[in-house]
Structure formats: structure tokens, C-alpha cells
Write an enzyme that holds these catalytic residues in place. Structure first.
Site, PDB file in Angstrom:
ATOM      1  N   TYR A 122      -5.061   0.569   9.198  1.00 35.43           N
ATOM      2  CA  TYR A 122      -3.714   1.131   9.152  1.00 35.43           C
ATOM      3  C   TYR A 122      -3.260   1.597  10.526  1.00 35.43           C
ATOM      4  O   TYR A 122      -4.076   1.864  11.403  1.00 35.43           O
ATOM      5  CB  TYR A 122      -3.582   2.229   8.093  1.00 35.43           C
ATOM      6  CG  TYR A 122      -4.252   3.570   8.314  1.00 35.43           C
ATOM      7  CD1 TYR A 122      -3.670   4.540   9.124  1.00 35.43           C
ATOM      8  CD2 TYR A 122      -5.418   3.914   7.629  1.00 35.43           C
ATOM      9  CE1 TYR A 122      -4.241   5.793   9.271  1.00 35.43           C
ATOM     10  CE2 TYR A 122      -5.998   5.158   7.767  1.00 35.43           C
ATOM     11  CZ  TYR A 122      -5.404   6.104   8.588  1.00 35.43           C
ATOM     12  OH  TYR A 122      -5.981   7.354   8.726  1.00 35.43           O
ATOM     13  N   GLY A 138       3.732  -0.803   8.468  1.00 32.75           N
ATOM     14  CA  GLY A 138       4.873  -0.180   7.819  1.00 32.75           C
ATOM     15  C   GLY A 138       6.194  -0.709   8.340  1.00 32.75           C
ATOM     16  O   GLY A 138       6.279  -1.303   9.416  1.00 32.75           O
ATOM     17  N   ALA A 139       7.244  -0.505   7.552  1.00 30.27           N
ATOM     18  CA  ALA A 139       8.602  -0.871   7.952  1.00 30.27           C
ATOM     19  C   ALA A 139       9.564   0.045   7.223  1.00 30.27           C
ATOM     20  O   ALA A 139       9.334   0.406   6.063  1.00 30.27           O
ATOM     21  CB  ALA A 139       8.893  -2.325   7.618  1.00 30.27           C
ATOM     22  N   ASP A 155       0.849  -1.194   0.000  1.00 27.90           N
ATOM     23  CA  ASP A 155       0.000   0.000   0.000  1.00 27.90           C
ATOM     24  C   ASP A 155       0.884   1.243   0.000  1.00 27.90           C
ATOM     25  O   ASP A 155       1.822   1.356   0.789  1.00 27.90           O
ATOM     26  CB  ASP A 155      -0.898  -0.003   1.241  1.00 27.90           C
ATOM     27  CG  ASP A 155      -1.769   1.240   1.324  1.00 27.90           C
ATOM     28  OD1 ASP A 155      -2.907   1.184   0.814  1.00 27.90           O
ATOM     29  OD2 ASP A 155      -1.321   2.254   1.885  1.00 27.90           O
ATOM     30  N   ARG A 195       5.155  12.296  14.947  1.00 26.44           N
ATOM     31  CA  ARG A 195       4.723  11.654  16.187  1.00 26.44           C
ATOM     32  C   ARG A 195       5.055  12.494  17.424  1.00 26.44           C
ATOM     33  O   ARG A 195       4.396  12.354  18.465  1.00 26.44           O
ATOM     34  CB  ARG A 195       5.371  10.269  16.313  1.00 26.44           C
ATOM     35  CG  ARG A 195       4.887   9.268  15.285  1.00 26.44           C
ATOM     36  CD  ARG A 195       5.637   7.953  15.378  1.00 26.44           C
ATOM     37  NE  ARG A 195       7.034   8.093  14.980  1.00 26.44           N
ATOM     38  CZ  ARG A 195       7.907   7.098  14.982  1.00 26.44           C
ATOM     39  NH1 ARG A 195       7.530   5.894  15.393  1.00 26.44           N
ATOM     40  NH2 ARG A 195       9.154   7.297  14.589  1.00 26.44           N
ATOM     41  N   LYS A 243       9.016  -0.753  22.358  1.00 34.75           N
ATOM     42  CA  LYS A 243      10.382  -0.250  22.189  1.00 34.75           C
ATOM     43  C   LYS A 243      10.514   1.242  22.507  1.00 34.75           C
ATOM     44  O   LYS A 243      11.627   1.754  22.587  1.00 34.75           O
ATOM     45  CB  LYS A 243      10.851  -0.507  20.752  1.00 34.75           C
ATOM     46  CG  LYS A 243      10.922  -1.988  20.401  1.00 34.75           C
ATOM     47  CD  LYS A 243      11.326  -2.190  18.950  1.00 34.75           C
ATOM     48  CE  LYS A 243      11.362  -3.674  18.601  1.00 34.75           C
ATOM     49  NZ  LYS A 243      11.719  -3.892  17.173  1.00 34.75           N
ATOM     50  N   TYR A 283       2.846  10.464  -0.202  1.00 36.63           N
ATOM     51  CA  TYR A 283       3.933   9.967   0.655  1.00 36.63           C
ATOM     52  C   TYR A 283       5.283  10.284   0.003  1.00 36.63           C
ATOM     53  O   TYR A 283       5.740   9.577  -0.896  1.00 36.63           O
ATOM     54  CB  TYR A 283       3.828   8.456   0.875  1.00 36.63           C
ATOM     55  CG  TYR A 283       2.572   7.979   1.559  1.00 36.63           C
ATOM     56  CD1 TYR A 283       1.770   8.841   2.309  1.00 36.63           C
ATOM     57  CD2 TYR A 283       2.172   6.647   1.464  1.00 36.63           C
ATOM     58  CE1 TYR A 283       0.621   8.394   2.927  1.00 36.63           C
ATOM     59  CE2 TYR A 283       1.019   6.190   2.092  1.00 36.63           C
ATOM     60  CZ  TYR A 283       0.241   7.071   2.808  1.00 36.63           C
ATOM     61  OH  TYR A 283      -0.897   6.616   3.419  1.00 36.63           O
TER      62      TYR A 283
END
Length: 331
Positions: free
Chosen positions: A218, A294-295, A52, A242, A229, A57
Site C-alpha cells: 500500500y 488510491g484515487a 480494498d 500528510r 506533481k 476509513y
């Protein structure tokens, strides 16, 4: 990997789908192209066949990275999900916010889904992705300046031309979805959903179950919050959105990690990380077809994909829910 049909269509997607927002770099403090390509390829090697992305983006950069990553993969072995309706190169529609692109240039983001704009966006996306069709074409955000009828008519035309296989929307409420269904058969609604953000359970989930529509969830890890983490005092990179969100306040990081510690024994018993456990929980929720994860590098991508190699019992889901119901975050 597990595979699921999306809503009432014949489109089969990998239950864990690769989310390409972060690889675009924009609003994520930059990106490293080679690492991003490796992340997508590593996911594919573990059965993640669905990707996706969206034009906005990285202002085309994410789609270009996806195109580079998939160029040697047979087209019928992957499913490309992209979007339309957010312009940074056209001052039309509703102004959303001011920003900067990856080169530090000032840009303005607009929500706009007029017919001619959609046609142009589709052509641009096809070029960046290096393909001649898109498996799922999704309206990125509702556009109040354009009628839903006009928007969906344009997507229908793209379907007739063979440039789009299926239509979807993102961030629609149930009323908007029902209106759009007067003009087109929608496969899915892509909406934010995580353990700490469950607003869709009120109306969107019941509606989707009733109508047989898919939900693409999502940010199921709430952009890292639910991995365990992130600790109080966590420092975000420059430009990382964020940093301004309440979820990542020190007190909320502390409370979230206390919750994660309570469910960690379930993860440990299955040889899973907390993030993998959270992904599995998400996939067990009613009406959720796909978890969009996501990654930014291959290691993260591999860990996300491997989550699908395990599963949760109803009893384990109930235990997680019991602890989750006690989690209260501060605004």
C-alpha cells in the site's frame, strides 16, 4: 489489466487494486461521494476488479461508497478486500490517537481484535458493502491486548460460515505472521512499500518468498510524493495528515523530484506518467503481488489502471534502481 493469484491461494486479484482510504474522506481533508463512485467504476471499466477498503476509513463511509459503486456489478466479477480491528465506536484495546470524523465530531481510535468485536465488525461491513461475503478479510493492525490465537480463531469461524473467503493481515512483522499461521492459513500481508519506504525488504519479503505468501503493497506512490506533481511549497487541505510527515518537507520534495526527473526519460519512452512508472516498478519487486493505489476521482483512477497496460524490462528496472540508490531524504 494483469491479474495475479494471491500467495498460495486461489484468489485472483487485479495487479492494480483500488485503494479506498482517501474516498472515505477521513484524514484526507474530506471527499466528494459522486466523484468517488465514478473513480471506482472507471477503474472497473479498465479491468481493476479488486477493491480494498476498511471500516475505519471515514467511519464506515468508504465501505458505503464501495457498496454503492459495485451494486450493479455481478458479485463474482469483483473482489472485495476489507479489514477489521480498528474501532472508533468502542473504547477497548489500545488507544491509538484522537481524531475527528468527517462531521467534525471528536472520536478516539482503538486497535482491538477480540472475537466478539470481529464478528460484529464483519456483520457491519457486509451491510455497508451490500454483499454476503468478503473475499479477503484482513486484520488492520496488530492488537497487543488480544492473543493472535483468539483473533485468528474468530476469522476461521467466519470462513466456515461462508462470510469470508480468505484471511489476511496488515502491518504484521514476520514473527507475528508466523505465529498467526499456527491457527489459520493466511493469504497475505498488506504493508506500506514504496521507492522511499523499503523496510519490508529486510524480513517480510524474504519470509513471504520462502512461505509462498502474498504481499499487498500500500501507498506505492507515497500518497502523491512519487507522482512528481508535488513541489516545494505545496499546500495541503485542512485535516490532511500528510502535512505533518517528513516525506513532504520542502527539501524532500525537492530531492524526490530531482530523482523523478532522472527516471522520466523511461516514462516518456513508454508514454507513461511518472506515477504509472512508479507503479510498474513496484509490481516488479520480489514478493509484491499487488499494488494498492488510491484515487479520489475518475481521472486519477484511469491513469492508475492504465499503468498495467505497459511493462518494464530488467534493464529498465536496474536503471531506476541505480538512480534510486542515490536518493537520500532528510528525517
Amino acid at each position: 489489466m494483469k491479474y495475479r493469484k494471491l500467495g498460495n491461494t486461489d484468489l485472483t486479484l487485479s495487479a492494480i487494486t483500488f485503494g479506498s482510504f482517501a474516498v472515505g474522506g477521513w484524514l484526507w481533508g474530506g471527499t466528494e461521494q459522486n466523484e468517488s463512485v465514478k473513480a471506482i467504476k472507471s477503474s472497473y471499466d479498465l479491468g481493476v476488479t479488486s477493491i480494498d477498503t476498511a471500516p475505519v476509513y471515514g467511519q464506515g463511509f468508504s465501505e458505503e461508497i464501495v457498496g454503492q459503486a459495485i451494486k450493479d456489478i455481478p458479485r463474482d466479477k469483483i473482489q472485495i478486500l476489507t479489514k477489521f480491528g480498528m474501532r472508533w465506536d468502542l473504547a477497548k484495546g489500545t488507544h491509538v490517537f484522537k481524531s475527528q470524523d468527517n462531521n467534525g465530531k471528536d472520536i478516539d481510535i482503538y486497535k482491538y481484535a477480540g472475537k466478539e468485536s470481529i464478528i460484529k465488525e464483519c456483520e457491519d461491513s457486509l451491510k455497508r458493502l451490500g454483499t454476503d461475503y468478503i473475499d479477503l478479510y484482513q486484520l488492520h493492525w496488530p492488537d497487543v491486548t488480544t492473543s493472535i490465537e483468539e483473533t485468528m480463531y474468530a476469522v476461521n469461524e467466519l470462513i466456515k460460515q461462508g462470510k469470508v473467503r480468505y484471511a489476511g493481515v496488515c502491518n504484521y512483522n514476520a514473527e507475528q505472521f508466523a505465529e498467526a499461521e499456527k491457527y489459520i492459513n493466511l493469504a497475505s500481508n498488506q504493508v506500506p512499500y514504496s521507492m522511499v519506504l523499503r523496510d519490508i525488504e529486510k524480513e517480510i519479503v524474504p519470509y513471504s518468498l520462502e512461505k509462498g505468501k502474498g504481499i499487498i503493497a500500500y501507498s506505492p506512490l507515497e500518497r502523491g510524493l512519487l507522482t512528481g506533481k508535488m513541489k516545494p511549497g505545496y499546500k495541503f487541505g485542512e485535516g490532511d495528515q500528510r502535512a505533518t510527515r517528513a516525506f513532504y518537507k520542502d527539501e524532500n520534495l525537492r530531492r524526490t523530484n530531482e530523482f523523478l526527473d532522472k527516471i522520466k526519460p523511461i516514462a516518456d519512452s513508454k508514454g507513461l506518467s511518472l506515477g504509472q512508472l512508479v507503479i510498474l516498478w513496484t509490481l516488479e519487486q520480489p514478493a509484491i503481488s499487488i499494488a494498492l493505489v488510491g484515487a479520489r476521482n475518475a481521472e486519477q483512477a484511469i491513469q492508475n489502471a492504465k499503468a498495467a497496460q505497459s511493462s518494464l524490462t530488467k534493464e529498465e528496472v536496474a536503471i531506476i534502481d541505480g538512480h534510486l540508490n542515490q536518493l537520500v531524504l532528510v528525517p
